[in-house]
Design a protein around this motif. Structure first.
Motif, short mmCIF file in Angstrom:
data_model
loop_
_atom_site.label_atom_id
_atom_site.label_comp_id
_atom_site.label_asym_id
_atom_site.label_seq_id
_atom_site.Cartn_x
_atom_site.Cartn_y
_atom_site.Cartn_z
N ARG A 4 7.92 -12.27 7.89
CA ARG A 4 7.62 -11.43 9.05
C ARG A 4 7.10 -12.24 10.23
NH1 ARG A 4 4.00 -7.36 5.85
NH2 ARG A 4 4.34 -8.93 4.24
N ILE A 5 6.27 -13.24 9.97
CA ILE A 5 5.82 -14.09 11.07
C ILE A 5 6.99 -14.90 11.62
CG2 ILE A 5 4.36 -16.07 11.65
CD1 ILE A 5 2.26 -15.00 9.76
N PRO A 25 0.83 -1.21 0.00
CA PRO A 25 0.00 0.00 0.00
C PRO A 25 0.87 1.25 0.00
CG PRO A 25 -0.72 -1.57 1.66
CD PRO A 25 0.59 -2.06 1.16
N ALA A 26 0.34 2.32 -0.57
CA ALA A 26 1.07 3.59 -0.57
C ALA A 26 1.35 4.01 0.87
CB ALA A 26 0.24 4.67 -1.28
N GLY A 27 2.58 4.40 1.11
CA GLY A 27 2.96 4.84 2.45
C GLY A 27 3.34 3.71 3.39
N SER A 28 3.33 2.46 2.89
CA SER A 28 3.71 1.34 3.74
C SER A 28 5.18 1.44 4.13
CB SER A 28 3.47 0.01 3.01
OG SER A 28 3.88 -1.08 3.79
N THR A 29 5.45 1.21 5.40
CA THR A 29 6.82 1.29 5.90
C THR A 29 7.22 -0.04 6.53
OG1 THR A 29 6.13 2.04 8.10
CG2 THR A 29 6.48 3.73 6.41
N LEU A 30 8.51 -0.20 6.77
CA LEU A 30 8.97 -1.40 7.45
C LEU A 30 8.30 -1.55 8.81
CD1 LEU A 30 12.79 -1.35 6.61
CD2 LEU A 30 11.13 -3.04 5.85
N ARG A 31 8.06 -0.43 9.48
CA ARG A 31 7.43 -0.50 10.80
C ARG A 31 6.02 -1.08 10.71
NH1 ARG A 31 7.32 4.82 14.47
NH2 ARG A 31 9.57 4.35 14.37
N THR A 32 5.23 -0.62 9.73
CA THR A 32 3.86 -1.14 9.61
C THR A 32 3.87 -2.60 9.16
OG1 THR A 32 3.71 -0.31 7.32
CG2 THR A 32 2.93 1.14 9.08
N GLU A 33 4.81 -2.97 8.33
CA GLU A 33 4.89 -4.36 7.88
C GLU A 33 5.33 -5.28 9.02
OE1 GLU A 33 7.39 -4.34 4.41
OE2 GLU A 33 6.15 -2.81 3.43
N ILE A 34 6.24 -4.81 9.86
CA ILE A 34 6.63 -5.59 11.04
C ILE A 34 5.43 -5.77 11.96
CG2 ILE A 34 7.98 -5.48 13.18
CD1 ILE A 34 10.22 -4.15 11.52
N ALA A 35 4.66 -4.71 12.15
CA ALA A 35 3.48 -4.78 13.02
C ALA A 35 2.47 -5.79 12.48
CB ALA A 35 2.84 -3.40 13.15
N GLU A 36 2.35 -5.88 11.17
CA GLU A 36 1.43 -6.86 10.58
C GLU A 36 1.84 -8.28 10.93
OE1 GLU A 36 -0.32 -8.14 6.17
OE2 GLU A 36 1.24 -6.61 6.34
N GLY A 37 3.14 -8.56 10.87
CA GLY A 37 3.62 -9.89 11.23
C GLY A 37 3.39 -10.20 12.70
N LEU A 38 3.60 -9.21 13.58
CA LEU A 38 3.37 -9.41 15.01
C LEU A 38 1.90 -9.70 15.30
CD1 LEU A 38 5.63 -6.55 16.43
CD2 LEU A 38 6.00 -9.00 16.71
N ARG A 39 1.01 -8.96 14.64
CA ARG A 39 -0.42 -9.19 14.86
C ARG A 39 -0.83 -10.57 14.39
NH1 ARG A 39 -0.77 -3.72 13.16
NH2 ARG A 39 -1.22 -4.41 11.02
N ALA A 40 -0.29 -11.00 13.24
CA ALA A 40 -0.64 -12.32 12.71
C ALA A 40 -0.18 -13.42 13.66
CB ALA A 40 -0.02 -12.51 11.33
N LEU A 41 0.99 -13.28 14.24
CA LEU A 41 1.48 -14.26 15.20
C LEU A 41 0.61 -14.29 16.45
CD1 LEU A 41 3.60 -16.27 16.28
CD2 LEU A 41 4.96 -14.30 17.02
N TRP A 42 0.25 -13.12 16.96
CA TRP A 42 -0.53 -13.04 18.19
C TRP A 42 -1.94 -13.61 18.02
CZ3 TRP A 42 0.36 -12.51 23.12
CH2 TRP A 42 -0.69 -12.20 23.98
N ARG A 43 -2.53 -13.45 16.84
CA ARG A 43 -3.91 -13.88 16.64
C ARG A 43 -4.04 -15.40 16.54
NH1 ARG A 43 -4.39 -9.24 13.02
NH2 ARG A 43 -3.86 -10.64 11.29
#
Length: 417
Positions: free
Chosen positions: A346-347, A201-219
């Motif tokens: 990321r996961i 997505p436009a404006g996607s950063t390494l920080r937001t992509e890392i957060a996506e992996g963390l959320r997927a692991l936690w869920r």
């Protein structure tokens, strides 16, 4: 069926397997030689343990970043580039050792730098494997990779370390440098399909992509519970491995040969574990196989900590090796099967960072426990942590766990008995 199909050896998987085995052979030489050189430079258990601790620390600092980068770049290219750099660094270290310039500071710097590079390499490797074999073959592919690595790194390499050190202190590190360069050439020759990735997505950063992996692991309840258990186990193993050379050479008074025998017993057990890991998963399911592995490892550590005999150490290390392989094969396969292909890196990095964060803490705690309570203390300390890990796995084996992949064997409803 948790066991899955066997992967094809021809093509990319065969070359990746060969590269992994060659690299592991060299790594085992270096890993076994570093503490033996460290004890020549200092007799302080905490300082010896710090060498191991700094080999894990980069996962805390750079692990998440390595996973995010692995999902962005050509994983094959990243792997061979990293191995080329690591080969050059170890070659320079071998030169320094050969010239008599080895020091604790230099050992720590090498361990830290190599692991920093490994954060990218390991996440890229985990993400690359599903591109080389189909998902039904992941369990068998992981078992064959890990078994080959243990065969080369444990049974073949570990017994050679005392002999190579008599030839010259730099010899194990020279061999390790050569193995990195050969592995880089093999990985560079792999031809693999590019993974399908949705445009960022436009404006996607390494920080937001890392957060996506963390959320997927936690869920994911299975992965979350497995990660927690692995964290506890890694604290225990960090404490044990960081002080094992002291356990063998000073508590048991077996010398370097006893330490090498213990490492060989662990490797032999791991080799056996590679052959049974899929069978255990097929019988009880992947998540329950972790529960079994943790319970047996707890008993093994108690044996090592209370029986002051080389035989107890060898039996305990062999059982640890068997069940560690059962654990690793099924843990990695669960993670790969339950992760969307576009975010495997990321996961993987989120899982590894969270679980590996215990190893440097465990290494330091192991040194402190050995100094305060005796050189058998770290084994008993590790046993307690493994017991807590077994308890923390209970949410992963409840029958209402949702199954992402119908062949992951996470619940009894999908296990072939």
């Amino acid at each position: 069926m948790a066991g899955g199909r066997a992967p094809a050896w021809r093509g990319g998987f065969g070359r990746l397997w060969t590269a992994a085995v060659v690299s592991r052979f060299g790594d085992a030489l270096r890993t076994a030689a570093l503490p033996l050189i460290a004890v020549r430079l200092t007799d302080d258990p905490l300082v010896v343990a710090s060498v191991t601790a700094c080999g894990y620390l980069p996962w805390l600092l750079f692990g998440l970043l390595g996973g995010a980068i692995a999902d962005r770049v050509d994983q094959r290219r990243a792997m061979w580039a990293v191995d080329t750099v690591r080969g050059a660094l170890v070659a320079l270290f071998a030169l320094a050792v050969g010239l008599g310039h080895a020091s604790i500071v230099l050992l720590i710097a090498l361990a830290f730098t190599l692991t920093t590079l490994q954060t990218l390499f390991d996440n890229a490797s985990t993400a690359l494997l599903p591109s080389l074999v189909d998902r039904g073959s992941l369990g068998s592919a992981n078992a064959r990779l890990m078994t080959g690595q243990q065969l080369a790194g444990g049974l073949l390499a570990a017994p050679l370390v005392p002999l190579l050190l008599t030839v010259g202190a730099a010899t194990p590190f020279t061999a390790d440098a050569a193995s990195y360069l050969l592995a880089a050439a093999l990985v560079a020759s792999v031809r693999v399909r590019a993974p399908e990735r949705e445009p960022r997505p436009a404006g996607s950063t390494l920080r937001t992509e890392i957060a996506e992996g963390l959320r997927a692991l936690w869920r994911d309840r299975v992965l979350r519970a497995t990660c927690t258990a692995t964290l506890l186990c890694n604290i225990g193993m960090g404490a044990l491995i960081a002080t094992l050379v002291l356990h063998a050479t000073r508590w048991l008074h077996t010398g370097n040969a006893g330490y090498a025998a213990a490492m060989t017993a662990y490797a032999a057990g791991s080799l056996c574990g590679g052959f049974v890991a899929q069978r255990v998963a097929g019988r009880v399911g992947r998540a329950r196989s972790l529960l079994l592995a943790g319970a047996v490892q707890t008993a093994s550590l108690v044996l090592m900590g209370i029986v002051r005999h080389l035989g107890a150490l060898l039996v305990g290390m062999a059982l640890l090796g068997v069940m560690n392989m059962v654990w690793n094969v099924n843990q990695v396969t669960l993670m790969q099967q339950r992760s969307p292909e576009s975010i495997v890196g990321r996961i993987s990095s989120a899982f590894r960072t969270a679980s590996t964060s215990g190893a440097p803490l465990g290494a330091l705690l192991g040194g402190a426990v050995a100094g305060a309570y005796g050189l058998n203390g770290p084994a008993l300390f590790a046993a307690g942590l493994f017991a807590f890990a077994v308890i923390s796995l209970i949410p992963a084996v409840k029958p209402d766990v949702s199954v992402v992949d119908p062949h992951d064997g996470a619940t009894t409803g999908h296990v072939k008995t």
